[in-house]
Design a protein around this motif. Sequence first.
Motif, PDB file in Angstrom:
ATOM      1  N   LEU A  64      74.042  51.870   3.817  1.00 59.14           N
ATOM      2  CA  LEU A  64      74.690  52.232   5.186  1.00 59.14           C
ATOM      3  C   LEU A  64      73.974  52.928   6.434  1.00 59.14           C
ATOM      4  O   LEU A  64      74.246  52.861   7.384  1.00 59.14           O
ATOM      5  N   LEU A  65      72.912  53.397   5.859  1.00 64.27           N
ATOM      6  CA  LEU A  65      72.054  54.253   6.837  1.00 64.27           C
ATOM      7  C   LEU A  65      70.702  54.010   6.641  1.00 64.27           C
ATOM      8  O   LEU A  65      70.113  53.339   5.439  1.00 64.27           O
ATOM      9  N   THR A  66      69.910  53.965   7.680  1.00 61.66           N
ATOM     10  CA  THR A  66      68.397  53.628   7.659  1.00 61.66           C
ATOM     11  C   THR A  66      67.734  55.071   6.702  1.00 61.66           C
ATOM     12  O   THR A  66      68.473  55.986   6.700  1.00 61.66           O
ATOM     13  N   PRO A  67      66.543  54.890   6.531  1.00 62.25           N
ATOM     14  CA  PRO A  67      65.891  55.954   5.704  1.00 62.25           C
ATOM     15  C   PRO A  67      65.689  56.912   6.524  1.00 62.25           C
ATOM     16  O   PRO A  67      65.670  58.391   6.222  1.00 62.25           O
ATOM     17  N   GLN A  68      65.474  56.823   7.886  1.00 57.72           N
ATOM     18  CA  GLN A  68      65.425  57.862   8.701  1.00 57.72           C
ATOM     19  C   GLN A  68      66.865  58.543   8.851  1.00 57.72           C
ATOM     20  O   GLN A  68      66.865  59.831   8.872  1.00 57.72           O
ATOM     21  N   GLU A  69      67.965  57.822   9.123  1.00 59.41           N
ATOM     22  CA  GLU A  69      69.218  58.557   9.220  1.00 59.41           C
ATOM     23  C   GLU A  69      69.664  59.347   7.927  1.00 59.41           C
ATOM     24  O   GLU A  69      70.336  60.105   7.884  1.00 59.41           O
ATOM     25  N   GLU A  70      69.125  59.066   6.814  1.00 62.11           N
ATOM     26  CA  GLU A  70      69.164  59.313   5.683  1.00 62.11           C
ATOM     27  C   GLU A  70      69.075  60.877   5.623  1.00 62.11           C
ATOM     28  O   GLU A  70      69.427  61.924   5.056  1.00 62.11           O
ATOM     29  N   GLN A  71      67.764  61.213   6.507  1.00 56.28           N
ATOM     30  CA  GLN A  71      67.345  62.514   6.375  1.00 56.28           C
ATOM     31  C   GLN A  71      68.237  63.538   7.238  1.00 56.28           C
ATOM     32  O   GLN A  71      68.256  64.994   7.049  1.00 56.28           O
ATOM     33  N   ASP A  72      69.258  63.022   7.953  1.00 61.80           N
ATOM     34  CA  ASP A  72      70.250  63.947   8.571  1.00 61.80           C
ATOM     35  C   ASP A  72      71.480  63.746   7.662  1.00 61.80           C
ATOM     36  O   ASP A  72      72.328  62.893   7.879  1.00 61.80           O
ATOM     37  N   ASN A  75      74.968  62.555   8.796  1.00 60.28           N
ATOM     38  CA  ASN A  75      75.159  61.165   8.928  1.00 60.28           C
ATOM     39  C   ASN A  75      76.282  60.515   7.887  1.00 60.28           C
ATOM     40  O   ASN A  75      76.950  59.593   8.091  1.00 60.28           O
ATOM     41  N   VAL A  76      76.124  61.320   6.812  1.00 60.29           N
ATOM     42  CA  VAL A  76      77.004  60.590   5.521  1.00 60.29           C
ATOM     43  C   VAL A  76      78.468  60.942   6.037  1.00 60.29           C
ATOM     44  O   VAL A  76      79.420  60.354   5.223  1.00 60.29           O
ATOM     45  N   PHE A  77      78.734  61.832   6.736  1.00 57.14           N
ATOM     46  CA  PHE A  77      80.248  62.011   7.244  1.00 57.14           C
ATOM     47  C   PHE A  77      80.428  61.403   8.706  1.00 57.14           C
ATOM     48  O   PHE A  77      81.606  61.682   8.892  1.00 57.14           O
ATOM     49  N   ASN A  78      79.684  60.573   8.960  1.00 57.56           N
ATOM     50  CA  ASN A  78      80.155  60.051  10.391  1.00 57.56           C
ATOM     51  C   ASN A  78      80.770  58.798  10.110  1.00 57.56           C
ATOM     52  O   ASN A  78      80.109  57.512  10.086  1.00 57.56           O
ATOM     53  N   ILE A  79      81.991  58.892   9.612  1.00 55.56           N
ATOM     54  CA  ILE A  79      82.817  57.793   9.081  1.00 55.56           C
ATOM     55  C   ILE A  79      82.969  56.840  10.102  1.00 55.56           C
ATOM     56  O   ILE A  79      82.915  55.340   9.603  1.00 55.56           O
ATOM     57  N   VAL A  80      83.285  56.889  11.413  1.00 57.49           N
ATOM     58  CA  VAL A  80      83.411  55.909  12.458  1.00 57.49           C
ATOM     59  C   VAL A  80      82.001  55.074  12.468  1.00 57.49           C
ATOM     60  O   VAL A  80      82.066  53.850  12.236  1.00 57.49           O
ATOM     61  N   MET A  81      80.703  55.655  12.179  1.00 58.06           N
ATOM     62  CA  MET A  81      79.561  54.956  12.426  1.00 58.06           C
ATOM     63  C   MET A  81      79.292  54.161  10.986  1.00 58.06           C
ATOM     64  O   MET A  81      79.004  53.021  11.085  1.00 58.06           O
ATOM     65  N   LEU A  82      79.654  54.753   9.879  1.00 56.04           N
ATOM     66  CA  LEU A  82      79.795  54.037   8.577  1.00 56.04           C
ATOM     67  C   LEU A  82      80.673  52.728   8.791  1.00 56.04           C
ATOM     68  O   LEU A  82      80.449  51.720   7.980  1.00 56.04           O
ATOM     69  N   GLY A  83      81.909  52.829   9.324  1.00 55.30           N
ATOM     70  CA  GLY A  83      82.919  51.823   9.428  1.00 55.30           C
ATOM     71  C   GLY A  83      82.066  50.857  10.188  1.00 55.30           C
ATOM     72  O   GLY A  83      82.266  49.663  10.246  1.00 55.30           O
ATOM     73  N   ASP A  84      81.274  51.197  11.434  1.00 57.05           N
ATOM     74  CA  ASP A  84      80.909  50.155  12.342  1.00 57.05           C
ATOM     75  C   ASP A  84      79.703  49.332  11.289  1.00 57.05           C
ATOM     76  O   ASP A  84      79.560  48.282  11.714  1.00 57.05           O
TER      77      ASP A  84
END
Length: 225
Positions: A64-72, A75-84
């Motif tokens: 659900l996330l790029t390797p760069q996004e996983e560093q933050d 992001n794992v709690f940005n549910i709207v983005m994950l839904g997108d």
Amino acid sequence: MHSDRPRDVLIPPLGLAGTLTLPVNARGLIAFAHGSGSSRLSPRNTLVARALNHRGLATLLFDLLTPQEEQDRSNVFNIVMLGDRLVAAIDWLQSQTSAIADLPIGLFGASTGAAAALIAAARLPDRVAAVVSRGGRPDLAGNALPHVRAPTLLIVGGADSGVIGLNEGALARLQEPKALEIIPGATHLFPEPGAMDAVIEHASRWFERYLHSPSSVRAASRQSQ
């Protein structure tokens, strides 16, 4: 049933890494949304996916996330983005060949991924046929819950006390058909002997029951009321 070999795929527009497995004569396709701190390589989701493949269901496991996004971590709690991201994956699936695009779609979410699955289901009521949550946080889907029209099954461990209450609250806001299954003695990750087997059985039955076109499921539900 023997499934075809898993195929590595990239989900646009970000090129998210995924694994697509398409059994011969598949009857539906399940897209997985993993939870916080996990990925498409989650051993628990992989176990569920293999079991569904053997029952004639195609599966898509993807990050659900790029390797760069996983560093933050936030992001794992940005549910709207994950839904997108899940909506984008469904769009991609339905742009493929008819052998994939014509399959009814179900969603399997774990932990925070369950909330993303419910948000995607609310946004795509005519494309998502069924949802299953494993040890999920469906409460994080918030105001999307009453708009989910797909039959939804929430599976929780009996020893996961805090999460049980959150699932009960979310269940009350969902439309029918819906159900809550509590696996006795299981904790959040279901590591106990037989716990994941129970998850697989409940999830498989739910998908086999409801994985048809969403409109036909709703029509059957209205007739039974």
